[in-house]
Design a protein around this motif. Structure first.
Motif, PDB file in Angstrom:
ATOM      1  N   ARG A  46     -13.539  41.966  16.387  1.00  0.00           N
ATOM      2  CA  ARG A  46     -14.540  42.266  15.360  1.00  0.00           C
ATOM      3  C   ARG A  46     -15.366  41.014  15.089  1.00  0.00           C
ATOM      4  N   LEU A  47     -16.670  41.168  15.185  1.00  0.00           N
ATOM      5  CA  LEU A  47     -17.588  40.061  14.944  1.00  0.00           C
ATOM      6  C   LEU A  47     -18.577  40.458  13.855  1.00  0.00           C
ATOM      7  N   PRO A  48     -19.012  39.497  13.061  1.00  0.00           N
ATOM      8  CA  PRO A  48     -20.072  39.803  12.089  1.00  0.00           C
ATOM      9  C   PRO A  48     -21.326  40.261  12.827  1.00  0.00           C
ATOM     10  N   GLU A  49     -22.025  41.196  12.247  1.00  0.00           N
ATOM     11  CA  GLU A  49     -23.250  41.696  12.885  1.00  0.00           C
ATOM     12  C   GLU A  49     -24.449  40.918  12.359  1.00  0.00           C
ATOM     13  N   VAL A  50     -24.638  39.746  12.945  1.00  0.00           N
ATOM     14  CA  VAL A  50     -25.772  38.886  12.637  1.00  0.00           C
ATOM     15  C   VAL A  50     -26.405  38.465  13.957  1.00  0.00           C
ATOM     16  N   PRO A  51     -27.713  38.231  13.966  1.00  0.00           N
ATOM     17  CA  PRO A  51     -28.376  37.952  15.247  1.00  0.00           C
ATOM     18  C   PRO A  51     -27.968  36.650  15.920  1.00  0.00           C
ATOM     19  N   TRP A  52     -27.417  35.715  15.209  1.00  0.00           N
ATOM     20  CA  TRP A  52     -27.064  34.428  15.800  1.00  0.00           C
ATOM     21  C   TRP A  52     -25.669  34.396  16.398  1.00  0.00           C
ATOM     22  N   ILE A  53     -24.892  35.464  16.210  1.00  0.00           N
ATOM     23  CA  ILE A  53     -23.603  35.597  16.904  1.00  0.00           C
ATOM     24  C   ILE A  53     -23.811  36.600  18.018  1.00  0.00           C
ATOM     25  N   ARG A  54     -23.626  36.150  19.229  1.00  0.00           N
ATOM     26  CA  ARG A  54     -23.908  36.987  20.404  1.00  0.00           C
ATOM     27  C   ARG A  54     -22.615  37.312  21.141  1.00  0.00           C
ATOM     28  N   ARG A  55     -22.298  38.579  21.203  1.00  0.00           N
ATOM     29  CA  ARG A  55     -21.120  39.047  21.933  1.00  0.00           C
ATOM     30  C   ARG A  55     -21.481  39.163  23.406  1.00  0.00           C
ATOM     31  N   VAL A  56     -20.643  38.595  24.250  1.00  0.00           N
ATOM     32  CA  VAL A  56     -20.834  38.684  25.697  1.00  0.00           C
ATOM     33  C   VAL A  56     -19.538  39.226  26.283  1.00  0.00           C
ATOM     34  N   ILE A  57     -19.614  40.387  26.910  1.00  0.00           N
ATOM     35  CA  ILE A  57     -18.447  40.960  27.574  1.00  0.00           C
ATOM     36  C   ILE A  57     -18.707  40.898  29.069  1.00  0.00           C
ATOM     37  N   VAL A  58     -17.840  40.178  29.747  1.00  0.00           N
ATOM     38  CA  VAL A  58     -17.980  40.004  31.188  1.00  0.00           C
ATOM     39  C   VAL A  58     -16.997  40.925  31.904  1.00  0.00           C
ATOM     40  N   ALA A  59     -17.122  41.001  33.215  1.00  0.00           N
ATOM     41  CA  ALA A  59     -16.230  41.824  34.026  1.00  0.00           C
ATOM     42  C   ALA A  59     -14.788  41.350  33.871  1.00  0.00           C
ATOM     43  N   GLU A  60     -13.862  42.265  34.091  1.00  0.00           N
ATOM     44  CA  GLU A  60     -12.442  41.896  34.085  1.00  0.00           C
ATOM     45  C   GLU A  60     -12.202  40.917  35.220  1.00  0.00           C
ATOM     46  N   GLY A  61     -11.304  40.016  35.008  1.00  0.00           N
ATOM     47  CA  GLY A  61     -10.967  39.038  36.036  1.00  0.00           C
ATOM     48  C   GLY A  61     -10.432  37.783  35.389  1.00  0.00           C
ATOM     49  N   ALA A  62      -9.570  37.106  36.111  1.00  0.00           N
ATOM     50  CA  ALA A  62      -8.859  35.953  35.558  1.00  0.00           C
ATOM     51  C   ALA A  62      -9.796  34.894  34.985  1.00  0.00           C
ATOM     52  N   ASP A  63     -10.862  34.567  35.661  1.00  0.00           N
ATOM     53  CA  ASP A  63     -11.732  33.487  35.203  1.00  0.00           C
ATOM     54  C   ASP A  63     -13.162  33.943  34.939  1.00  0.00           C
ATOM     55  N   ALA A  64     -13.375  35.234  34.758  1.00  0.00           N
ATOM     56  CA  ALA A  64     -14.734  35.744  34.591  1.00  0.00           C
ATOM     57  C   ALA A  64     -15.425  35.161  33.361  1.00  0.00           C
ATOM     58  N   ALA A  65     -14.736  35.114  32.236  1.00  0.00           N
ATOM     59  CA  ALA A  65     -15.337  34.552  31.020  1.00  0.00           C
ATOM     60  C   ALA A  65     -15.581  33.052  31.201  1.00  0.00           C
ATOM     61  N   ASP A  66     -14.612  32.363  31.793  1.00  0.00           N
ATOM     62  CA  ASP A  66     -14.766  30.923  32.035  1.00  0.00           C
ATOM     63  C   ASP A  66     -15.965  30.650  32.937  1.00  0.00           C
ATOM     64  N   ASP A  67     -16.082  31.426  34.009  1.00  0.00           N
ATOM     65  CA  ASP A  67     -17.199  31.246  34.941  1.00  0.00           C
ATOM     66  C   ASP A  67     -18.533  31.476  34.236  1.00  0.00           C
ATOM     67  N   TRP A  68     -18.596  32.516  33.392  1.00  0.00           N
ATOM     68  CA  TRP A  68     -19.832  32.855  32.691  1.00  0.00           C
ATOM     69  C   TRP A  68     -20.259  31.692  31.796  1.00  0.00           C
ATOM     70  N   ILE A  69     -19.294  31.149  31.053  1.00  0.00           N
ATOM     71  CA  ILE A  69     -19.596  30.026  30.164  1.00  0.00           C
ATOM     72  C   ILE A  69     -20.008  28.801  30.987  1.00  0.00           C
TER      73      ILE A  69
END
Length: 173
Positions: A46-69
């Protein structure tokens, strides 16, 4: 909150298991900074719904979020992560990295942390029992908030992060 400045530092949260999101949101909101919360499939966060907080959902995978960042973080930005290899990758790009317990990752301490992680991995592979991370304590959150404020203020002032670490995935330590 003021409108985000394109030159201002942004905060990147390795979001699947980050225990300090709310603290980051309070500091970022006060200072007018964009926060990216990056996760792979944890839609239940759950995240606050404000424009300066951006939710990013990447593909499943061990390092997918790390790679994206690691592919998007800039030199003036700050990554909040307990993942030592991700912290190293962020430092390699000239960015800052901070663990949820308040440990500031630097070029001076990341090498030994990577080596310790590798030793622990090896011990687990040969069947040794290793301990996991300690539970989050109130002192950790206090230390985190202090370090977060220090790192963000340095980034806002344009104080350069120390020379990037020269580590790449697959590099033997």
């Amino acid at each position: 909150m003021t409108e985000p400045d394109a030159k201002a530092p942004e905060i990147w949260i390795d979001g699947d298991a980050c225990p300090v999101r709310e603290e980051v949101f309070r500091v970022a909101g006060r200072l007018g900074l964009v926060v990216h919360v990056v996760s792979n499939g944890a839609r239940g966060i759950r995240l606050p719904e404000v424009p300066w907080i951006r939710r990013v959902i990447v593909a499943e995978g061990a390092d997918a979020a790390d790679d994206w960042i690691a592919e998007r973080i800039r030199g003036q930005d700050l990554c909040i992560t307990a993942d030592i290899p991700l912290a190293s990758r962020c430092l390699a790009r000239g960015a800052r990295a901070l663990s949820p317990n308040g440990r500031v990752w630097t070029t001076d301490n990341i090498g030994s942390a990577l080596a310790g992680r590798e030793v622990a991995r090896h011990l687990r592979e040969i069947g040794a029992t290793t301990r996991g991370p300690a539970p989050m304590a109130a002192a950790d959150k206090s230390r985190f908030l202090s370090a977060l404020e220090t790192e963000v203020q340095a980034a806002i002032r344009g104080v350069s992060n120390p020379a990037p670490v020269l580590w790449r995935p697959g590099l033997d330590i």
